[in-house]
Write a protein that holds these residues in place. Structure first.
Motif, short mmCIF file in Angstrom:
data_model
loop_
_atom_site.label_atom_id
_atom_site.label_comp_id
_atom_site.label_asym_id
_atom_site.label_seq_id
_atom_site.Cartn_x
_atom_site.Cartn_y
_atom_site.Cartn_z
N CYS A 34 50.50 18.03 89.32
CA CYS A 34 49.14 18.35 89.99
C CYS A 34 48.67 16.94 90.07
CB CYS A 34 48.55 19.15 88.75
SG CYS A 34 48.96 20.99 88.59
N GLY A 35 48.22 16.53 91.46
CA GLY A 35 47.62 15.32 91.94
C GLY A 35 48.28 14.34 91.02
N ASN A 37 48.29 13.76 87.77
CA ASN A 37 48.68 14.08 86.57
C ASN A 37 50.22 13.64 86.29
OD1 ASN A 37 49.29 15.95 83.97
ND2 ASN A 37 47.38 16.75 84.43
N ARG A 63 49.23 26.48 87.18
CA ARG A 63 48.71 26.22 88.31
C ARG A 63 47.74 25.07 88.20
NH1 ARG A 63 43.31 27.90 88.80
NH2 ARG A 63 42.19 28.76 87.22
N CYS A 64 47.49 24.32 89.17
CA CYS A 64 46.60 23.01 89.43
C CYS A 64 45.28 23.51 89.34
CB CYS A 64 47.00 22.35 90.55
SG CYS A 64 48.76 21.67 90.30
N GLY A 65 44.30 22.90 88.74
CA GLY A 65 42.91 22.90 88.79
C GLY A 65 42.25 21.76 89.29
N SER A 66 40.93 21.43 89.26
CA SER A 66 40.30 20.64 89.78
C SER A 66 40.38 19.23 88.79
CB SER A 66 38.82 20.73 89.70
OG SER A 66 38.22 21.15 88.35
N GLN A 67 40.31 18.09 89.33
CA GLN A 67 40.51 16.77 88.58
C GLN A 67 41.87 16.58 88.18
OE1 GLN A 67 37.45 16.48 85.74
NE2 GLN A 67 35.76 16.22 87.30
N ASP A 68 42.87 17.35 88.80
CA ASP A 68 44.27 16.95 88.64
C ASP A 68 44.74 17.68 87.31
OD1 ASP A 68 44.55 15.68 90.88
OD2 ASP A 68 44.46 13.75 89.88
N THR A 69 43.92 18.68 86.88
CA THR A 69 44.32 19.24 85.53
C THR A 69 45.32 20.59 85.69
OG1 THR A 69 42.44 20.88 85.70
CG2 THR A 69 42.11 19.01 84.35
N TYR A 71 46.71 24.21 84.39
CA TYR A 71 46.36 25.55 83.54
C TYR A 71 47.51 26.37 83.20
CZ TYR A 71 41.26 25.18 84.99
OH TYR A 71 39.88 24.68 84.85
N TYR A 81 44.23 24.04 79.15
CA TYR A 81 44.55 23.20 79.88
C TYR A 81 45.77 22.72 79.25
CZ TYR A 81 40.20 21.96 82.39
OH TYR A 81 39.29 21.94 83.09
#
Length: 362
Positions: A34-35, A37, A63-69, A71, A81
Motif C-alpha cells: 500500500c504505497g 507502507n 485493502r489500502c486506505g489513505s496515507q498508505d495504511t 485495513y 489498521y
C-alpha cells in the motif's frame, strides 16, 4: 505366410514447449504494498482489487486506505489498521484507526474470522469517580471524562478492593494481550498496545517469498513426462495393493471392526460464521424508553451505558432486558444481542430464563 514386422522407425516428436501440470491456470502472485507502507501483502493475505482470489485465503483480504495504511476487516468487530505481519511466526499486529483500542476491545468478537489471540487474559473494567482515581491509578484516557474514569486491571484482588469503595465493575472480559501479566501484579493498564493475533491455517511458514500460490505448478519436458508417468502409475498400483492387503488382514483379525472416530479429521480452513444471538423479533419485544429531562433509569442501572461507556442524555433511546432489568443504549444492546444471547451485565441468557420457566411445574 508369417506376418512381417515393419522395421521402419517412426519419427520422434520433439516437444519444444514445457508441459505444465496444474489443476488450474494461475498467474504468479506477486507481493503487493500500500504505497510506501513497508508491510508486504502476500499469501495467505491478498490485496482486494489488485490480486486474484487464488492468491489468498478467505478472511485474509486486506485493502489500502489513505496515507498508505492497510485495513483488515474482522467480522462483527469492524476495521482495524495493520501495523505488521510476521509470516514466519504467523502473527499480525492490529491497532485502532480511532485511537481508542480499549473501546474496541470491549466489543471485540473474533469468531467468524480465521484469527485467534496469541495470548489472552481476563481483565476487569471499572467505572470510578475521576477525583478518586486521578492520583492513585492509571485511567484509560479515551474512555474517561471529567466526572468518571474507566480503569482496567488483570488482578481480580485489586478489582474487588476498588469496587468495594466508590467504584463499580462494568464487566470482566477475556481480551487479547501482547504478553500475559503475572497474577500478583496489582496495577491498572492502559490497554493501548497493539492486538496480536495468529492463524492456525494455512500453515505457511515455508511459503515462497514471491507470494506463494494456492495452485502449485510443476513443469516437465515432453520426454520427462513419458518417463515420469509410468513410474507414478506403478507407485500408485503398489500403494493400492499394499492398502488392500492390509485391509484384508485387518478384516480377518477383527471381523467386527470398531467405528472410527473422525472428530480429529483435518478440516479445510473454511471459516464458519456462527451467530448465537437473539432473533430480531425477540430483541424488538424488549421495552424501549426515550429518556426525558432528569428521568431516572429504571432498574439496577447507573448513569452510564455499560457497553459504550457514554452517559445517558435526554432524548436518548434505551432498551431494557426484562429478565434482569439492565438497560443500555438501544443501538448498543441491539448489536450486542444480535451476537450474544446473554445480558452483558448479569451474564444471564433470556433463552435460559424462558426454558427454566417452561420447565417449572405449575
Amino acid at each position: 505366410m508369417p506376418l512381417m514386422m515393419s522395421t521402419r522407425k517412426l519419427p520422434l516428436i520433439e516437444t519444444r514447449e514445457p508441459f505444465i501440470l496444474s489443476t488450474a491456470a494461475a498467474e504468479p502472485c506477486s507481493i503487493a504494498r500500500c504505497g510506501k507502507n513497508k508491510v508486504p501483502i502476500r499469501f495467505p493475505f491478498r490485496q482486494q482489487g489488485k490480486q486474484p482470489e487464488n492468491c489468498g485465503y478467505r478472511g485474509f483480504d486486506l485493502r489500502c486506505g489513505s496515507q498508505d495504511t492497510i485495513y483488515l476487516d474482522l467480522p462483527y468487530s469492524g476495521e482495524f489498521y495493520v501495523r505488521d505481519i510476521n509470516h514466519l511466526d504467523q502473527q499480525i499486529s492490529l491497532y485502532d484507526p480511532g485511537d481508542c483500542l480499549p473501546k474496541r476491545l470491549l466489543g471485540l468478537n473474533l469468531p467468524g474470522s480465521p484469527f485467534v489471540p496469541v495470548f489472552i487474559q481476563n481483565y476487569t473494567f471499572l467505572n470510578c469517580p475521576t477525583q478518586v482515581t486521578t492520583s492513585r491509578f492509571n485511567a484509560i484516557d479515551c474512555l474517561t471524562n471529567s466526572t468518571n474514569s474507566v480503569l482496567a486491571t488483570s488482578s481480580a484482588r485489586l478489582a474487588n478492593r476498588i469496587a468495594s469503595s466508590s467504584c463499580r465493575i462494568i464487566t470482566v472480559l477475556s481480551i487479547p494481550v501482547p504478553w500475559q501479566a503475572k497474577d500478583d501484579e496489582e496495577f491498572t493498564a492502559a490497554l493501548d498496545a497493539d492486538i496480536q493475533l495468529t492463524w492456525n491455517a494455512p500453515r505457511c511458514g515455508d511459503c515462497k517469498e514471491q507470494g506463494g500460490e494456492k495452485v502449485r505448478v510443476s513443469k516437465f519436458s515432453g520426454s520427462s513426462l513419458c518417463i515420469t508417468l509410468p513410474a507414478i502409475s506403478e507407485a500408485i498400483g503398489i500403494a493400492v495393493f499394499a492398502y488392500c492387503q492390509d485391509r484384508c488382514n485387518r478384516a480377518r483379525r477383527n471381523p467386527y471392526p470398531m467405528q472410527v472416530d473422525d472428530s480429529t479429521a483435518e478440516v479445510l480452513p473454511q471459516p464458519v460464521i456462527v451467530v448465537t444471538g437473539l432473533d430480531e423479533s425477540t430483541i424488538e419485544s424488549y421495552e424501549k424508553i426515550v429518556l426525558a429531562e432528569c428521568q431516572r433509569i429504571p432498574g439496577p442501572n447507573h448513569s452510564t451505558c455499560p457497553i459504550c461507556l457514554s452517559e445517558y442524555l435526554s432524548k436518548d433511546t434505551i432498551r431494557c432486558i426484562p429478565e434482569c432489568r439492565h438497560c443500555f443504549h438501544a443501538e448498543c444492546i441491539d448489536e450486542w444481542l444480535w451476537m450474544n444471547s446473554m445480558c452483558p451485565m448479569s451474564r444471564k441468557s433470556p433463552l435460559e430464563e424462558d426454558a427454566s420457566s417452561r420447565n417449572d411445574p405449575v
